[in-house]
Design an enzyme around this catalytic site. Structure first.
Site, short mmCIF file in Angstrom:
data_model
loop_
_atom_site.label_atom_id
_atom_site.label_comp_id
_atom_site.label_asym_id
_atom_site.label_seq_id
_atom_site.Cartn_x
_atom_site.Cartn_y
_atom_site.Cartn_z
N ASP A 182 0.86 -1.17 0.00
CA ASP A 182 0.00 0.00 0.00
C ASP A 182 0.91 1.23 0.00
OD1 ASP A 182 -2.52 1.40 0.30
OD2 ASP A 182 -1.91 1.78 2.36
N ASP B 106 -0.24 5.22 0.82
CA ASP B 106 -0.52 6.19 1.88
C ASP B 106 -0.50 5.51 3.25
OD1 ASP B 106 -1.35 8.75 0.36
OD2 ASP B 106 -2.57 7.20 -0.59
#
Length: 310
Positions: free
Chosen positions: A27, A29
């Site tokens: 991922d 953010d």
């Protein structure tokens, strides 16, 4: 199921863990950066994974960025990347429609990124931008565009009641495709301000249309399907790194990936401890295989592994 603190492992067991996967899905953010600030040593870790021969894919639910946007951001923050390394929900939405042989128009609740990805796929669209309430104009005067045969809902800071009316009206036709980019309920921000995420908008349209959206992002299966088809990923040799258990970790659990939670984003360790004790399987599925305070904490172990392997 229990979560193991990577830093609590003996050194040789950390190396065993790091040798147990060939593919890294991460991922963005909350794992690699916060907004435009890279988290300490995160780029060093990702780039070292690549030097050690591991494939790295950036998998994000963020629908406000195109693949080109994310390539630019990665490069600006010193992450090695190619366009094919990125799976983002704006692009996946366009790819999904392409896979259906879609030739009509899309009504979009979302950002310019979705529009750009649709343009690159040769798909026409409408709905981008503000659509404010007009005084003394009844909503019943809305006339459908007969070309619209799909609705995409992503993050849209211009979300409004007129957009709800239009989306629900188009979706009243069961033949109109309904796509949601992701189901993230809110964003991690400071100062105790709650920023509603795309999932809040998707649920709103699901409610008023009495339809369920096909979801592009984690934890749903379409993103994993694209990974398998395009890149021949072996689930048993894949690590999923994330900061949010109900998307990143659940995605990994459902797909049979090893999961690593970093504590620099949404999920707190207290949440994991609570889920470990739960009698509900859906909560136990949120527990990662491993956790670490921050991705950058892996750097010394990776450097030692690189030395050992050279």
């Amino acid at each position: 199921m229990s979560a193991i603190n990577v830093k609590a492992l003996a050194r040789q067991n950390v190396w065993k863990f790091l040798k147990s996967f060939d593919t890294v899905l991460t991922d963005c953010d909350g794992v690699l950066w916060m907004h435009m600030t890279p988290l300490p040593h995160s780029a060093d870790v990702v780039n070292l994974f690549r030097r050690l021969g591991k494939r790295v894919f950036y998998v994000t639910n963020n629908s406000t960025k195109t693949r080109d946007d994310l390539v630019g951001k990665c490069q600006a923050l010193q992450f090695e990347v190619t366009k094919d390394d990125i799976l983002c929900t704006a692009h996946l939405s366009a790819s999904y429609l392409q896979s259906l042989g879609f030739r009509k128009k899309v009504y979009v609740i979302g950002s310019e990124a979705i529009a750009k990805e649709l343009e690159q796929a040769g798909i026409s669209y409408c709905g981008i931008g503000p659509d404010p309430v007009k005084q003394n104009v009844p909503y019943s005067v809305f006339e459908k565009d007969p070309e619209v045969a799909a609705v995409i809902v992503g993050f849209d800071e211009h979300f409004s009641y007129p957009k709800m009316v239009k989306a629900a009206t188009y979706l009243n036709d069961a033949n109109v495709h309904f796509i949601g980019t992701n189901t993230d309920e809110r964003f991690p921000v400071s100062n105790d301000v709650v920023i509603p995420g795309t999932g809040s908008l998707v649920r709103c349209i699901e409610s008023c249309s009495e339809r369920k959206a096909v979801i592009m992002g984690k934890p749903d299966e379409y993103m994993a399907k694209m990974l398998m088809e395009r890149s021949n990923v072996d689930p048993q040799r894949t690590l999923m790194i994330g900061d949010r258990c109900n998307t990143d970790i659940l995605f990994g659990t459902r797909c049979g990936f090893t999961t690593l939670l970093v504590l620099t984003g949404v999920t707190a360790l207290s949440d994991v401890e609570r889920w470990k004790q739960s009698e509900r399987q859906e909560e136990r599925d949120l527990v990662p295989n491993y956790y670490i305070d921050a991705l950058g904490d892996l750097l010394p172990y990776l450097k030692e592994l690189e030395t050992e392997m050279s």
